[in-house]
Design an enzyme around this catalytic site. Structure first.
Site, PDB file in Angstrom:
ATOM      1  N   HIS A   1       0.762  -1.228  -0.235  1.00 17.91           N
ATOM      2  CA  HIS A   1      -0.057   0.500  -0.437  1.00 17.91           C
ATOM      3  C   HIS A   1       0.903   1.428  -0.140  1.00 17.91           C
ATOM      4  CE1 HIS A   1      -3.579  -2.079   0.378  1.00 17.91           C
ATOM      5  NE2 HIS A   1      -2.881  -2.829   1.359  1.00 17.91           N
TER       6      HIS A   1
ATOM      7  N   ASP B   1      -2.710 -10.718  -2.123  1.00 23.41           N
ATOM      8  CA  ASP B   1      -3.406  -9.771  -0.214  1.00 23.41           C
ATOM      9  C   ASP B   1      -4.571  -9.785  -1.595  1.00 23.41           C
ATOM     10  OD1 ASP B   1      -2.290  -8.018   2.200  1.00 23.41           O
ATOM     11  OD2 ASP B   1      -3.340  -7.676   1.245  1.00 23.41           O
TER      12      ASP B   1
ATOM     13  N   HIS C   1      -6.521  -7.168  -0.176  1.00 29.02           N
ATOM     14  CA  HIS C   1      -6.255  -5.503  -0.793  1.00 29.02           C
ATOM     15  C   HIS C   1      -5.774  -5.039  -1.912  1.00 29.02           C
ATOM     16  CE1 HIS C   1      -6.717  -6.188   3.643  1.00 29.02           C
ATOM     17  NE2 HIS C   1      -7.970  -5.725   3.586  1.00 29.02           N
TER      18      HIS C   1
ATOM     19  N   ASP D   1      -4.394 -12.739   3.923  1.00 31.33           N
ATOM     20  CA  ASP D   1      -5.519 -11.984   4.312  1.00 31.33           C
ATOM     21  C   ASP D   1      -6.762 -12.319   3.617  1.00 31.33           C
ATOM     22  OD1 ASP D   1      -4.696 -10.603   2.093  1.00 31.33           O
ATOM     23  OD2 ASP D   1      -4.473  -8.901   3.675  1.00 31.33           O
TER      24      ASP D   1
END
Length: 663
Positions: A157, A204, A206, A297
């Site tokens: 991120h 991931d 996200h 995740d």
């Protein structure tokens, strides 16, 4: 039981036979100094030191670590960080300790999205980035066949000029740039590593927004991210994770996003994406090395992800990537917050790196219908750049689906329904308050609701809520004809005291290309600035400020604990002079901008719409503008006709003009 297609069978068959007469050399990096990065005052947080400790403990106790080559961690040099980060960003992370007190660090962290700092943050960040460089270089040089960097804080991120989403430096992006660009040490230019093309696979849950932006125009990097997106409402929110974001300039076609429309995606969904998008494109791209942003995740039971990938599933996904670049695979830990699933999934992946075959398991479901829809949309968007994607998927393949209803909560190892309870962890850390028994929060919630239930406002609606039966879904719960998902309703289910219609000098238009509620097609927005040349019909409902808060929540996000109001009395007073207020806690939603439209019988008129920044994005084409789907348009027409504002032909013309007139 899910049947594997021919391509899947071939890949698994390849893996069961060792292609190499020698034992594969797999590197591991772990350094306990990265555990020094922890929340101030040891406050509870999902991204904590136990994440890497539990992985390291399992690899050692199982004997897997002893079969690998354990490498020493190394701090990254600023010159390599500067390949993807600005000087100001590097100075921020470097100087967070010596120049700031604990209160100062908290104050600085509060300026960023989902970030915390403590005394160990800088060292951990440098070690994390440096360790991924270290393993990437050794794999590129052939000293290791593959490697896993067990690092934190995560990185995908982190953007060029700011940390976000638990990430300080973008570890994978730094290592990728290191491999592709000139390497200098102690004043000498080192030999090239022979790495001309890099495949980055970000699994991931996200979207890897930071990594995407750093290579968006670079054809040397094929960036692939599969993630929960939910039309831009899932963290990190916005349109960056949309499948239409395919790269720019020379990098066009080299950015691939696979955005899930819903949670609960599992092994079958991910495998379908591998077989029908990633693997075919990777074969044409022919990478020299594969780097995986290995977030776990999306694993079963993860409190932030809400998906259902098993350790077996991860092992298959990794095994399918082993056929590329001669098995030169570098894995760097990203997310993953269920410690059990995290450790088991990493263990399964390291076994694949060592043995070139998946762990034992089985696939017991087909993909969701929404998965096939997304796959087909991605293929169509990219087929002009990758001819292998031109062919239509056989109906016999895409007709095999699993319903969301078939996935019971018990199948998800205790995960919370659609991740609602912990979704709001992904916001500025200073806003996270953990209450031991919940009594104080409950009391506060009851207090504000009681207070705001006495205040009346007019909620002005211009879209589907002009239809009273549609609006009642936000009050009573449920759904009406054409809606694909129900509303939860408000705490207070009292009907509006009064309903009136008014016209306002604001522009109605339709934008976005799909919603979870209505499916494909644009939805209504009201330009937040008035213009005397514009005219829009709005239906006004007199409701309580408490109900307005519940509607505001439902229009924007799936969950918020509501221990405090989204829009309180102070905001109500302020907006009458500011004219609009962007509500922080639901900023990932499309309608978080509350706009004041004046007074009616001494009661304020409020609506909710997009921001002026969104308007600019619509004008530039960064965000899509689309006409509404038939079901959505019919709902608007019904509201206008039943409200006796227009006859049907006039209502259709009104919507048609709003759909076609440029902003």
């Amino acid at each position: 039981m899910m049947e594997l297609n021919d391509e899947s069978k071939g890949t698994l068959g390849r893996s069961n036979i060792s292609d190499s007469p020698r034992r594969r050399r797999v590197g591991l990096i772990y350094d306990d100094r990265m555990c020094k990065h922890a929340t101030p005052d040891e406050e509870s947080h999902p991204e904590n030191p136990n994440r890497i400790r539990v992985i390291w403990d399992m690899l050692n106790s199982s004997g897997v670590a002893q079969r690998c080559v354990v490498l020493n961690a190394r701090e990254a040099s600023d010159k390599y960080l500067a390949l993807v980060h600005t000087k100001n960003h590097i100075n921020l992370i470097k100087n967070i300790i010596p120049r700031n007190s604990e209160s100062g660090r908290k104050r600085i962290a509060s300026k960023f999205n989902s970030i915390y700092f403590n005394k160990g943050s800088s060292e951990a960040a440098y070690l994390a980035a440096g360790s991924v460089i270290e393993v990437a270089e050794k794999v590129a040089k052939g000293e290791m066949d593959s490697a896993f960097a067990i690092v934190r804080p995560p990185g995908h991120h982190a953007e060029e000029d700011e940390p976000m989403g638990f990430c300080l430096y973008n570890n994978v992006a730094v290592a990728t740039s290191f491999l592709l660009n000139e390497r200098v040490r102690t004043g000498f230019i080192l030999p090239e590593l022979g790495i001309k093309k890099v495949l980055i696979v970000d699994w991931d849950v996200h979207h890897g927004n930071g990594t995407q932006k750093m290579f968006y125009k670079d054809p040397r990097v094929l960036f692939f991210s599969v993630h929960r997106h939910e039309y831009g409402t899932f963290y990190p929110t916005g349109e960056d994770g949309s499948y239409v974001m395919i790269g720019e300039g020379p990098g066009e076609g080299y950015n691939i996003n696979v955005p899930w429309e819903n949670g609960r995606c599992g092994d079958a969904d991910y495998l379908a994406v591998w077989d029908h998008i990633l693997v075919p494109v990777a074969k044409e791209f022919k990478p020299d090395i594969v780097i995986i942003s290995a977030g776990f995740d999306a694993a079963i039971g993860d409190p932030l992800g809400g998906c259902r990938v098993s350790p077996y599933g991860y092992s298959i996904l990794l095994d399918k990537l082993m056929e590329f670049a001669g098995g030169k695979i570098v894995m760097a830990l990203e997310g993953g917050y269920n410690l059990n699933s995290l450790a088991n999934s990493v263990h399964a992946c390291v076994e694949v790196l060592l043995q070139q075959k998946p762990v034992t398991g089985s696939l017991e479901a087909y993909p969701f219908e929404s998965t096939w829809r997304v796959i087909q949309a991605v293929r169509q968007e990219l087929c002009g750049h990758w001819p292998i994607l031109v062919a239509k998927l056989p109906s016999a393949v895409i007709s095999r689906t699993t319903s969301l209803i078939e996935i019971s909560s018990s199948d998800s190892d205790g995960e919370l329904e659609e991740n609602e309870a912990l979704e709001d962890v992904i916001k500025p850390f200073t806003n996270l308050k953990v209450n031991e028994d919940g009594q104080e929060a409950a009391a506060f919630s009851s207090s504000w609701r009681s207070e705001l239930s006495k205040i009346k406002v007019w909620y002005a609606t211009y879209g589907s809520n002009m239809n009273i039966s549609r609006f009642q879904c936000y009050i009573e719960g449920g759904q009406t004809e054409g809606m694909r998902k129900p509303c939860v309703g408000s705490m207070d289910k009292s009907q509006p005291e009064e309903i009136i219609w008014k016209t306002f000098p604001h522009r109605l238009f339709f934008a976005r290309d799909r919603t979870a509620t209505w499916g494909p097609g644009g939805v209504a927005f009201l330009h937040p600035k008035s213009n005397v040349q514009d005219k829009s019909y709005l239906c006004l409902y007199k409701i309580t400020l408490e109900q307005f808060n519940d509607v505001l929540l439902q229009e924007n996000v799936t969950s918020y604990d509501m221990s405090r109001p989204l829009f309180d009395l102070t905001a109500l007073q302020t907006i009458q002079t500011k004219e609009c207020i962007s509500v922080d806690f639901v900023q990932r939603g499309w309608y978080h901008n509350v706009v004041y439209l004046g007074m009616e019988n001494d009661i304020p008129i409020l609506t909710m719409t997009c921001t002026l920044s969104d308007i600019n994005s619509f004008k530039s084409g960064k965000l899509p503008m689309y006409p509404p789907c038939k079901e959505y348009a019919n709902t608007l027409v019904k509201g206008l006709v039943e409200g006796k504002q227009l006859i049907e032909e006039e209502a259709l013309a009104y919507i048609q003009e709003a759909s076609t007139k440029p902003l």
